[in-house]
Design an enzyme around this catalytic site. Structure first.
Site, PDB file in Angstrom:
ATOM      1  N   SER A  97       0.422   4.834   0.694  1.00 24.12           N
ATOM      2  CA  SER A  97      -0.750   5.597   0.252  1.00 24.12           C
ATOM      3  C   SER A  97      -2.105   4.974   0.568  1.00 24.12           C
ATOM      4  O   SER A  97      -3.137   5.617   0.346  1.00 24.12           O
ATOM      5  CB  SER A  97      -0.655   5.861  -1.256  1.00 24.12           C
ATOM      6  OG  SER A  97       0.259   6.898  -1.498  1.00 24.12           O
ATOM      7  N   SER A 117      -1.589   9.030  -0.627  1.00 23.80           N
ATOM      8  CA  SER A 117      -2.307   9.672  -1.705  1.00 23.80           C
ATOM      9  C   SER A 117      -3.761   9.238  -1.831  1.00 23.80           C
ATOM     10  O   SER A 117      -4.540   9.916  -2.482  1.00 23.80           O
ATOM     11  CB  SER A 117      -1.596   9.379  -3.030  1.00 23.80           C
ATOM     12  OG  SER A 117      -1.642   7.988  -3.332  1.00 23.80           O
ATOM     13  N   LYS A 171     -10.452   4.630  -6.402  1.00 21.20           N
ATOM     14  CA  LYS A 171      -9.455   5.698  -6.528  1.00 21.20           C
ATOM     15  C   LYS A 171      -9.266   6.055  -8.001  1.00 21.20           C
ATOM     16  O   LYS A 171      -9.236   5.165  -8.863  1.00 21.20           O
ATOM     17  CB  LYS A 171      -8.129   5.229  -5.922  1.00 21.20           C
ATOM     18  CG  LYS A 171      -7.048   6.308  -5.842  1.00 21.20           C
ATOM     19  CD  LYS A 171      -5.789   5.767  -5.165  1.00 21.20           C
ATOM     20  CE  LYS A 171      -4.686   6.802  -5.047  1.00 21.20           C
ATOM     21  NZ  LYS A 171      -3.477   6.267  -4.405  1.00 21.20           N
TER      22      LYS A 171
END
Lengths: 486, 486
Positions: free
Chosen positions: A178, A154, A79
Site C-alpha cells: 500500500s 491503499s 494518511k
C-alpha cells in the site's frame, strides 16, 4: 524562486535553514496548491490549514532562534489511518465518521516533535483494504498523471498528494504493497520499512503482523530523511524492535560499485505489461552500469504469497475490526437493542470490501478450519521468509518491478476482487517476510503513466535499499518529471 | 433418590484479578472497581481505541508465575497470548487478550484436608493470564458500562474435574484464596468480584464409563454460594437423569435470594472464539533463572505454616488450619507469639473467645488487624489468665472492654480491681460465710450429697464477686468440708 511546491523536501530544508524561504510562505504555497488542484485530485480528506500556518509560524520563530530540527517547517500530509489528536481520523470509513482521536500515533508524534507542518489527512481505501483508493467511503482520488486512472492504494491520497505538489512528503502505510504500489502508480518514491522498524502505535490496525508506516516522497534522499525521524523502538509497541537506527544519509553516496543486486526470475511473469518489464530491465542494466553486480536469483515460494496473504491479513483484520461496534466511538446506528445496534452499525458503517475481508478472516479462523487455513498459511509464510533469508546470503538488494502493470482506469477491477488482488503480487512477498521495500520511478509506459522499480533489502537493511535507489536516481531523470495538472 | 449411586464431578475455574499497579497491557492505573467513579481509570489502550497496542505488564507475569509455583505447577519455557473473539459491549476490542494453547503454568496440584480426616489432591490443569472486561450495569432505561476494570490483569486457574463434593469445592476455594492472599497478589474479596469462581458440574452414575453433560454456574460472589450451588445443581442433575428428562448443557446463574440456579443460556454447540496468536505481542520466553528468582520470592504458604504450627508449637491440625486460613489471622497469631505467651493458650483464646466476640459483633476474621485490640495487647490478656491474675470468666469481660476501648488488659484489671483472689484467708472467710448462710447444704453434703459441691462453690464465687481463683477456691473449700466430715 518561482514555485515552492516543486521543491524536494531536502531542497526546502536547505533553503529554510539558510532563511532564503520562510516556512510560512512554503506552507501557504502548498495550501494554495491544495486549494487549486485537490478538487480534481481528491487526495485530502481533511486539510488542516490553520494548524499548518500556526505550525509554520512556530517553525519560522524556531529557525530564527537557531533551531535545527530535521522536519522544521516542512509541510507534510498524513494518511488518514494514523491517529492524530483532535483531527478527524476516519480510515476512509463511514464507521469512523467524526471520530477525533485523543492521542497521536508515535510516527506522527515524532514528525511533530521534529518540527513538521501538518497539512492534513489523506484519502485511502477503507481501512487500507484495496489497491486503488476506490474503496474510500468518502471520495475518489485521481492519478495526477491521468485523472482517468487510479492513484493506486491503499495510500492513494498520500502518493497523489506528493505527485501533485500538495505536500513535500507524506506518511502512508503498507500491509501488502500500500505504499509501494501507489508510489509506482503516481511516479514517486514509496518506502515500506522493515516490520518493527517504525512504531505501529496509533496506526489503525488492518493486518497487525504486516502493517508498517513509511514515507512517500519525491526523492530517495527525502524518504531517508523522513525514515530517520520515524524509525526506532517505541515502548508502546511491543513489536517495534530495539535495534539502533543507523544514519541513513550515510547510505546516500551514489556509489554502488560492488553492490550485489539480485533479480528474481519469479517477478517477470506472463501477462505483465511489456513496458513495465522493459523499464525494469533497463533500470537493472543502469544499476549494472553503475558498477553493481547483477545476480539472477530465485524466490521459489513467491506464487504462494498472494493466497497466504489473503488468509493472514483478513484473519487479523477480522479481529482488529471487531472494535467498531458503535459503543465507544465513531458511528452508532441505534436500533434500541444490542444485537440490532451491532448489526446496523457494522452493516451500514463498513463498505463491501471490508465486509468481504472480515468474512474471509472469520472463516479462516473458525474451529475446524484454523489448521487448514491460518495454521497452514503461517507455515508457508515461514517458507517465504526463508526465501528472502537465503537470497540475502547471495545479494545485498533485490531489484524487481513494483507492479505488473501501470495505473489502471477507474472501475477496471472493481467487479473482480481477485483481479484487484493480483495488482499486489510483487509487493506481497516482502510484506510477508517483513523486509524493507521501496518503489523508485524508473520510466513511463506508452500512455505516459509512471513505472516503479522495486528494491528490496534484508530485514533492518534499509540502507541497502536507499543506497541502490539513490544511486539509480542520481543517474536518471525520471524523478524530475512532474505531472501537468489541469 | 438413590444418591449413593451417583458421584458429584466438579471442576473449578477461578478468575483472580492481580494486584498490580497498572493494567495488564498499558500504564493505566488499576483502581478499586467498586468504589472508584466509573470510567476514571481508563486510557486509549484499555478503551481499545483505534491504533492502540498492548504491552505486557511484567509484574503481572511475575505474580502469575508466583501463583503457578505456589500451586506446584510447571512453568513452561514459553507462553503466548492469543485473541479470543466475541462481541459484548464491555469487551472494548471485540476480543479478549488471553492465553490459549500456551498457558503460563500447567500440571499443578493442591492438597486439601476434608472434614472426614482424609486428604485429597486436586490437580490444577492450567493457569493463564488474560485481561478483565469492563462492567455492564443494566438499568431500567438502558445499559451503562464502566471500563475501569477493563484490562485489569486476570489469572484464570482451572482444575481437573477432581472435586467430588460441595465441601471439597469449598475447602479448595478457601485454600486457593488463602494462597493468593498470602502471595499478596489478590485481596480475596469475592464480594468485590476480584476473585470469581465458576464450577463446572456434572454427576456420574456408578455404572457410567464417561462424563455426562455438565452445567456451569457463573457469577458466584461468595464461597457459601459456591457450596450451595453445587449442592443444588448436583441434586437437580440426579433428579433430571433419574426422571429420564436429562440435563442440557447450559450456563447457569445463582439466584441468591431463592437459593437456586437459573438457566442463563443453553449451549447447543461448542463455543466459537476464533482463537489465534496475538500478533501484537511477542512470545514470552521464561528462562529457568527467572523461574528460580520468582521461586525465591515465595513467602511461607498456608500449608507450610500450618505444618510448622503443628510441629513446632504443638497445635492440633484443626487449630493450625483455622489460624492459617486467613493471612491476617496468622500474622496476628505470630505477632502475639513474639510476646512470649504460651502458643496453645494464645491459639485457644483466639479460636475461642476472640472469634466468638467477632461473631457476636459481626466482624470478619480477615479484618482482625483493623480492630482496636492489637496482637500484643491480646497476648497480654492471655498471659494474665495463664498467670492466674484473672480467671477465664473475668478474661472474657476484660476482652470485651478491650474490644470497645482499646485499653490494655492489665490497665482494665487494675482500674476495676478485677485481679482474682488467690489469698487463702479471704477464700476461707467466704466459705465460712457461705456455710453460715446455708446450714442445710452442709448437713446434706456431709450426709453424702456430693453434687452440692458445685452450687456451694458457685455461692463462694458469688461472695468473692467472681474474682476467686477457681483452683484455690476448690482446694480451700474441699479442705474445709473434709475437715467437718467424721
Amino acid at each position: 524562486m518561482t514555485n515552492l511546491t516543486e521543491l524536494t523536501l531536502t531542497q526546502a530544508r536547505a533553503l529554510l535553514k539558510k532563511r532564503e524561504i520562510s516556512a510560512t510562505e512554503l506552507a501557504q504555497e502548498t495550501l494554495d496548491q491544495i486549494a487549486a488542484h485537490d478538487g480534481a485530485i481528491g487526495a485530502y480528506l481533511t486539510v488542516t490549514g490553520e494548524r499548518a500556518l500556526a505550525d509554520a509560524a512556530a517553525a519560522d520563530k524556531a529557525i530564527a532562534a537557531g533551531d535545527d530540527r530535521p522536519m522544521l517547517g516542512i509541510p507534510l500530509g498524513i494518511k488518514d489511518v494514523l491517529s492524530t489528536t483532535g483531527i478527524e481520523t476516519t480510515c476512509g470509513s463511514k464507521i469512523l465518521e467524526g471520530y477525533k482521536p485523543v492521542y497521536t500515533a508515535t510516527s506522527v508524534k515524532k514528525l511533530e516533535d521534529a518540527g513538521m507542518v501538518m497539512l492534513g489527512k489523506l484519502n485511502m481505501d477503507e481501512f487500507a483494504m484495496g489497491s486503488s483508493t476506490e474503496n474510500s467511503a468518502y471520495k475518489r482520488t485521481t492519478n495526477p498523471w491521468n485523472t482517468g486512472r487510479v492513484p493506486g492504494g491503499s495510500s492513494g491520497g498520500s502518493a497523489a498528494a506528493v505527485a501533485a505538489g500538495m505536500a513535500l512528503g507524506t506518511l502512508g502505510t503498507d500491509t501488502g504493497g500500500s505504499i509501494r504500489q501507489p508510489g509506482a502508480f503516481c511516479g514517486v518514491v514509496g518506502l515500506k520499512p522493515s516490520y518493527g522498524r517504525v512504531s505501529r502505535y496509533g496506526l489503525v490496525a488492518f493486518g497487525s503482523s504486516l502493517d508498517v508506516a513509511g514515507p512517500l516522497t519525491k526523492t530517495v534522499a527525502d524518504a531517508a530523511a523522513i525514515l530517520q525521524v520515524i524509525a526506532g523502538h517505541d515502548p508502546l509497541d511491543a513489536t517495534s524492535m530495539d535495534v539502533p537506527v543507523p544514519d541513513y544519509s550515510a547510505a546516500l553516496t551514489g556509489d554502488i560499485r560492488g553492490l550485489r543486486v539480485g533479480v528474481p526470475k519469479e517477478y517477470f511473469i506472463d501477462g505483465m505489461q511489456p513496458d513495465v518489464e522493459r523499464s525494469t530491465r533497463e533500470a537493472i542494466a543502469q544499476l549494472k552500469a553503475l558498477g553493481a553486480e547483477i545476480v539472477e536469483i530465485s524466490l521459489p515460494h513467491t506464487e504462494y504469497a498472494l493466497p497466504v496473504y489473503y488468509i493472514i491479513a483478513p484473519a487479523e483484520a477480522s479481529a482488529n475490526l471487531a472494535r467498531y461496534d458503535g459503543i465507544r466511538f465513531g458511528k452508532r446506528i441505534d436500533t434500541g437493542d444490542m444485537w440490532g445496534t451491532y448489526k446496523a452499525t457494522r452493516g451500514q458503517g463498513f463498505g463491501s470490501e471490508v465486509k468481504r475481508r472480515i468474512m474471509l478472516g472469520t472463516y479462516a479462523l473458525s474451529a475446524g478450519y484454523y489448521d487448514a487455513y491460518y495454521g497452514k498459511a503461517q507455515q508457508v509464510r515461514t517458507l517465504l521468509k526463508r526465501d528472502f533469508d537465503e537470497a540475502f546470503q547471495q545479494v545485498d538488494v533485490i531489484a524487481a518491478p513494483t507492479t505488473p502493470k501501470t495505473a489502471f482506469p477507474f472501475g477496471a477491477n472493481t467487479s473482480d476482487p481477485l483481479q484487484m488482488y493480483l495488482e499486489d503480487v510483487f509487493t506481497l512477498p516482502a510484506s510477508m517476510a517483513g523486509v524493507p521495500g521501496m518503489s523508485v520511478p524508473c520510466g513511463f509506459d506508452q500512455d505516459g503513466l509512471p513505472i516503479g522499480l522495486q528494491l528490496i533489502g534484508p530485514a533492518f537493511g534499509e540502507e541497502n535499499v536507499l543506497r541502490a535507489g539513490h544511486a539509480y536516481e542520481q543517474a536518471t531523470e525520471w524523478h524530475r518529471r512532474v505531472p501537468v495538472l489541469g | 433418590m438413590a444418591h449413593s449411586e451417583w458421584k458429584t464431578i466438579v471442576g473449578l475455574e477461578i478468575h483472580a484479578e492481580l494486584l498490580t499497579e497498572t493494567k495488564m497491557f498499558s500504564a493505566c492505573p488499576v483502581v478499586d472497581s467498586v468504589t472508584a467513579p466509573p470510567n476514571t481509570a481508563v486510557d486509549p489502550v484499555s478503551l481499545g481505541l483505534p491504533g492502540t497496542l498492548p504491552v505486557i505488564n511484567k509484574r503481572a507475569l511475575e505474580m502469575a508465575m508466583q501463583v503457578g509455583l505456589a500451586l506446584n505447577c510447571e512453568i513452561p519455557p514459553v507462553n503466548q497470548f492469543a485473541r479470543k473473539s466475541y462481541f459484548y459491549p464491555d469487551l472494548p476490542k471485540g476480543y479478549q487478550i488471553s492465553q490459549y494453547d500456551r498457558p503460563l503454568a500447567v500440571n499443578g496440584y493442591v492438597d486439601i484436608d476434608l472434614s472426614d480426616g482424609s486428604t485429597q489432591r486436586i490437580r490444577i490443569r492450567r493457569a493463564h493470564l488474560e485481561e478483565d472486561t469492563g462492567k455492564s450495569m443494566h438499568t431500567g432505561d438502558g445499559s451503562l458500562i464502566d471500563y475501569n476494570r477493563a484490562g485489569v490483569p486476570l489469572l484464570e486457574i482451572v482444575t481437573e474435574p477432581d472435586i467430588h463434593s460441595a465441601e471439597a469445592a469449598e475447602v479448595y476455594a478457601r485454600q486457593l484464596r488463602a494462597i493468593l492472599v498470602y502471595l499478596g497478589v489478590n485481596d480475596g474479596d469475592m464480594s468485590k468480584g476480584v476473585m470469581r469462581i465458576e464450577p463446572n458440574i456434572s454427576v456420574m452414575h456408578k455404572d457410567d464409563t464417561g462424563y455426562r453433560t455438565r452445567t456451569e454456574v457463573k457469577n458466584l460472589n461468595s464461597i457459601r454460594s459456591l457450596f450451595r450451588s453445587i449442592e443444588y445443581e448436583t441434586a437437580r442433575h440426579i433428579k433430571a437423569w433419574e426422571s429420564g428428562e436429562g440435563v442440557r448443557q447450559a450456563t447457569m446463574g445463582w439466584d441468591e435470594a431463592k437459593q437456586r440456579t437459573v438457566v442463563q443460556r443453553y449451549k447447543e454447540s461448542a463455543e466459537e472464539y476464533r482463537y489465534f496468536p496475538e500478533p501484537d505481542l511477542p512470545i514470552v520466553e521464561v528462562s529457568r533463572e527467572w523461574v528460580a528468582e520468582i521461586r525465591a520470592t515465595l513467602p511461607e504458604l498456608p500449608i507450610a505454616k500450618a505444618e510448622r504450627f503443628m510441629n513446632e508449637l504443638g497445635l492440633s491440625r484443626y487449630d493450625a488450619g483455622v489460624l492459617v486460613a486467613e493471612r491476617a489471622v496468622a500474622e496476628y497469631f505470630e505477632q502475639g507469639l513474639t510476646t512470649g505467651v504460651n502458643a496453645k493458650s494464645l491459639a485457644n483464646w483466639m479460636l475461642g473467645q476472640l472469634f466468638s466476640l467477632f461473631n457476636a459483633r459481626n466482624i470478619t476474621r480477615e479484618d482482625i488487624a483493623t480492630t482496636k485490640i492489637s496482637a500484643t495487647q491480646f497476648a497480654g490478656l492471655v498471659k494474665l489468665v495463664d498467670g492466674g491474675t484473672i480467671n477465664k470468666a473475668t478474661g472474657v469481660t476484660v476482652l470485651e472492654e478491650m474490644y470497645d476501648t482499646g485499653a490494655d488488659a492489665q490497665a482494665i484489671v487494675d482500674a476495676k480491681g478485677l485481679a482474682q483472689i488467690s489469698d487463702t484467708s479471704a477464700v476461707e472467710a467466704a466459705v465460712e460465710q457461705m456455710l453460715a448462710e446455708n446450714p442445710a447444704w452442709l448437713t446434706e453434703y456431709l450426709g453424702g450429697k456430693d453434687k452440692l459441691f458445685g452450687p456451694m462453690m458457685g455461692k463462694v464465687m458469688g461472695i468473692l464477686k467472681g474474682q476467686g481463683n477457681p483452683a484455690v477456691v476448690k482446694e480451700v473449700m474441699a479442705k474445709m468440708l473434709n475437715a467437718r466430715k467424721v
